[in-house]
Design a protein around this motif. Structure first.
Motif, PDB file in Angstrom:
ATOM      1  N   THR A 150      11.606 -74.567 111.338  1.00 40.80           N
ATOM      2  CA  THR A 150      12.575 -75.748 111.043  1.00 40.80           C
ATOM      3  C   THR A 150      13.863 -75.408 111.794  1.00 40.80           C
ATOM      4  O   THR A 150      14.509 -76.593 112.045  1.00 40.80           O
ATOM      5  CB  THR A 150      13.082 -75.349 109.634  1.00 40.80           C
ATOM      6  OG1 THR A 150      13.636 -74.031 109.442  1.00 40.80           O
ATOM      7  CG2 THR A 150      11.889 -75.764 108.801  1.00 40.80           C
ATOM      8  N   ASP A 151      14.035 -74.237 112.437  1.00 37.17           N
ATOM      9  CA  ASP A 151      15.309 -74.198 113.018  1.00 37.17           C
ATOM     10  C   ASP A 151      15.015 -73.603 114.574  1.00 37.17           C
ATOM     11  O   ASP A 151      15.690 -74.061 115.575  1.00 37.17           O
ATOM     12  CB  ASP A 151      16.199 -73.092 112.394  1.00 37.17           C
ATOM     13  CG  ASP A 151      16.672 -73.786 111.076  1.00 37.17           C
ATOM     14  OD1 ASP A 151      17.800 -74.213 111.015  1.00 37.17           O
ATOM     15  OD2 ASP A 151      15.595 -73.630 109.931  1.00 37.17           O
ATOM     16  N   ILE A 152      14.327 -72.560 114.612  1.00 38.92           N
ATOM     17  CA  ILE A 152      14.596 -71.761 115.943  1.00 38.92           C
ATOM     18  C   ILE A 152      13.805 -72.566 117.122  1.00 38.92           C
ATOM     19  O   ILE A 152      14.042 -72.744 118.130  1.00 38.92           O
ATOM     20  CB  ILE A 152      13.869 -70.484 115.971  1.00 38.92           C
ATOM     21  CG1 ILE A 152      14.799 -69.630 114.788  1.00 38.92           C
ATOM     22  CG2 ILE A 152      13.740 -69.552 117.069  1.00 38.92           C
ATOM     23  CD1 ILE A 152      14.158 -68.191 114.484  1.00 38.92           C
ATOM     24  N   ALA A 153      12.391 -72.942 116.719  1.00 40.40           N
ATOM     25  CA  ALA A 153      11.574 -73.545 117.733  1.00 40.40           C
ATOM     26  C   ALA A 153      12.186 -74.819 118.361  1.00 40.40           C
ATOM     27  O   ALA A 153      12.367 -75.124 119.566  1.00 40.40           O
ATOM     28  CB  ALA A 153      10.383 -73.903 117.292  1.00 40.40           C
ATOM     29  N   PRO A 154      12.935 -75.755 117.452  1.00 36.02           N
ATOM     30  CA  PRO A 154      13.743 -76.918 117.767  1.00 36.02           C
ATOM     31  C   PRO A 154      14.864 -76.597 118.585  1.00 36.02           C
ATOM     32  O   PRO A 154      15.042 -77.303 119.645  1.00 36.02           O
ATOM     33  CB  PRO A 154      14.160 -77.753 116.504  1.00 36.02           C
ATOM     34  CG  PRO A 154      13.149 -77.328 115.566  1.00 36.02           C
ATOM     35  CD  PRO A 154      12.733 -75.724 115.813  1.00 36.02           C
ATOM     36  N   ALA A 155      15.678 -75.518 118.422  1.00 34.74           N
ATOM     37  CA  ALA A 155      16.582 -75.092 119.091  1.00 34.74           C
ATOM     38  C   ALA A 155      16.104 -74.439 120.568  1.00 34.74           C
ATOM     39  O   ALA A 155      17.000 -74.828 121.523  1.00 34.74           O
ATOM     40  CB  ALA A 155      17.241 -73.930 118.390  1.00 34.74           C
ATOM     41  N   LEU A 156      14.952 -73.953 120.714  1.00 37.31           N
ATOM     42  CA  LEU A 156      14.501 -73.357 121.926  1.00 37.31           C
ATOM     43  C   LEU A 156      13.791 -74.428 122.571  1.00 37.31           C
ATOM     44  O   LEU A 156      13.702 -74.214 124.011  1.00 37.31           O
ATOM     45  CB  LEU A 156      13.766 -72.170 121.816  1.00 37.31           C
ATOM     46  CG  LEU A 156      14.536 -71.037 121.106  1.00 37.31           C
ATOM     47  CD1 LEU A 156      13.155 -69.776 120.761  1.00 37.31           C
ATOM     48  CD2 LEU A 156      15.464 -70.302 122.053  1.00 37.31           C
ATOM     49  N   SER A 157      13.396 -75.559 122.152  1.00 34.02           N
ATOM     50  CA  SER A 157      12.471 -76.438 122.756  1.00 34.02           C
ATOM     51  C   SER A 157      13.229 -77.155 124.079  1.00 34.02           C
ATOM     52  O   SER A 157      12.544 -77.024 125.172  1.00 34.02           O
ATOM     53  CB  SER A 157      12.300 -77.594 121.938  1.00 34.02           C
ATOM     54  OG  SER A 157      10.936 -76.965 121.087  1.00 34.02           O
ATOM     55  N   PRO A 158      14.425 -77.386 124.032  1.00 36.13           N
ATOM     56  CA  PRO A 158      15.168 -78.087 125.357  1.00 36.13           C
ATOM     57  C   PRO A 158      15.143 -76.985 126.467  1.00 36.13           C
ATOM     58  O   PRO A 158      14.843 -77.541 127.660  1.00 36.13           O
ATOM     59  CB  PRO A 158      16.529 -78.361 124.931  1.00 36.13           C
ATOM     60  CG  PRO A 158      16.613 -78.375 123.493  1.00 36.13           C
ATOM     61  CD  PRO A 158      15.536 -77.635 122.883  1.00 36.13           C
TER      62      PRO A 158
END
Length: 395
Positions: A150-158
């Motif tokens: 929900t939070d960490i993977a989306p934040a690291l994706s860029p």
């Protein structure tokens, strides 16, 4: 074969101690160990006899950061605090840490990286360079798993896209306790391994290494992070005062380790000794009860001392940790805002009931039966990640 091992930590005061289950066996097996972390850990590296390289900043010490996260915890509760801190702030720091590590590891390439589980910058740098990577669970593993999708993977994706990497993944973890103790749903990628602590923390100072009195000894510590955060100091100081007031009416000796709050808490009661720090693992082999904030390392210190706990979790993983230990019969749990009569009742029960000590002794036996780390074997079982490819972990 001796390995060049790189170990990393994020700038939280107790987090190098939480990695001792990796650092000590690596040194004992003859590997060359370098700690890559912010400058606040230079002394910790020297005490453990390992090489130190600066990487990242002491960003957790920023007063603005501390005020913001303290306000979130106070106003919105621990769940919102966790989502902001571990789902937003920690990933936000990843690129700066990765840049420092890319420079260091390009200059001198390690054979194996063991990064703190929340050190996303180290995970990123290892993947970019195709280095074998494992994560050391410092207690935050369950939180990271809960927030990952929900939070960490989306934040690291860029960041991953910028470096032409596949989607971010949490590396396989080494956790120094039976996995089911702290994980509601044990992840298949976690390997439980034997826990060790730094040698210097196993020795009592001379003033403590004395014949015990006939009274039980209660040790109190609510951790280092909360006393360092200005917005939480008032809450924690109030908790210390309630605990000390509760214990003053019980026939026991008390040692309180309160960090920067120690000077403010000292009083006239000769049975209560207030200090900044003590070698906790050593003291817990002497204590009859531990009143604790419930950090992972502190709870495992208590298990290895066979010392029942009264857990008063403050933030992050601590409330869940103390609840888990209470469910397992290893102690009791109270809210950080508990009143002195509640604390006194819990302490009286814990000191007067033999089953808590028996449960802790059984837990200590289970902890000691976990397999020791073999880094040469681990190095062979981990396939290095590469730019543009998903790493595969053979654990």
């Amino acid at each position: 074969m001796a390995l060049r091992m790189a170990i990393t930590a994020e700038p939280i005061p107790s987090h190098v101690s939480a990695l001792d289950h990796v650092i000590r066996p690596a040194r004992e097996q003859g590997h060359h160990v370098a700690l890559h972390a912010s400058g606040m850990f230079r002394r910790d590296a020297r005490r453990r006899g390992v090489e130190f390289h600066g990487a990242g900043t002491n960003w957790t010490c920023d007063p603005t950061v501390q005020r913001t996260v303290s306000a979130i915890w106070s106003g919105s509760g621990n769940a919102v605090f966790n989502r902001y801190v571990f789902g937003h702030l920690w990933p936000e720091q990843a690129e700066a840490k990765a840049r420092d590590l890319l420079t260091a590891w390009t200059r001198e390439r390690p054979d194996l990286v063991v990064a703190e589980c929340g050190d996303h910058g180290a995970h990123l740098a290892a993947r970019i360079l195709g280095l074998p990577l494992l994560a050391a669970d410092n207690g935050l593993g369950p939180l990271l798993l809960d927030l990952w999708e929900t939070d960490i993977a989306p934040a690291l994706s860029p960041l991953c896209e910028r470096y032409e990497l596949d989607a971010p993944t949490l590396p396989a973890m080494l956790t120094p306790a039976p996995v089911e103790w702290f994980y509601r749903t044990p992840p298949p990628s976690a390997r439980a391994v034997r826990r060790t602590v730094a040698e210097y923390r196993t020795v009592l100072p001379e003033w403590l290494d004395r014949s015990p009195s006939s009274r039980p000894l209660v040790y109190v510590s609510l951790g280092t992070l909360t006393t360092a955060m200005s917005g939480l100091r008032t809450v924690v100081e109030s908790a210390y005062r309630e605990i000390m007031a509760a214990l003053s009416g019980i026939g026991c000796d008390v040692i309180v380790s309160a960090g920067d709050l120690a000077e403010r808490l000292r009083g006239a009661d000769p049975r209560v000794t207030v200090v900044e720090h003590v070698p906790q693992p050593a003291l817990l082999r002497r204590a009859d009860l531990f009143v604790t904030h419930g950090g992972r390392a502190s709870l495992l210190d208590a298990v290895q001392g066979a010392t029942p706990v009264l857990g008063m979790g403050v933030l992050a993983d601590q409330p869940d940790n103390t609840a888990s230990f209470a469910r397992r019969g290893l102690g009791r749990a109270l809210d950080i805002g508990a009143a002195r009569d509640q604390i006194a009742d819990a302490v009286t029960d814990l000191l007067g009931t033999a089953r808590y000590g028996a449960a802790m002794s059984a837990a200590d036996a289970a902890l000691s039966q976990l397999p020791p780390l073999d880094f040469a074997e681990l190095r062979e079982s981990v396939r290095p990640g590469a730019v543009g490819a998903s790493p595969s972990y053979g654990i």
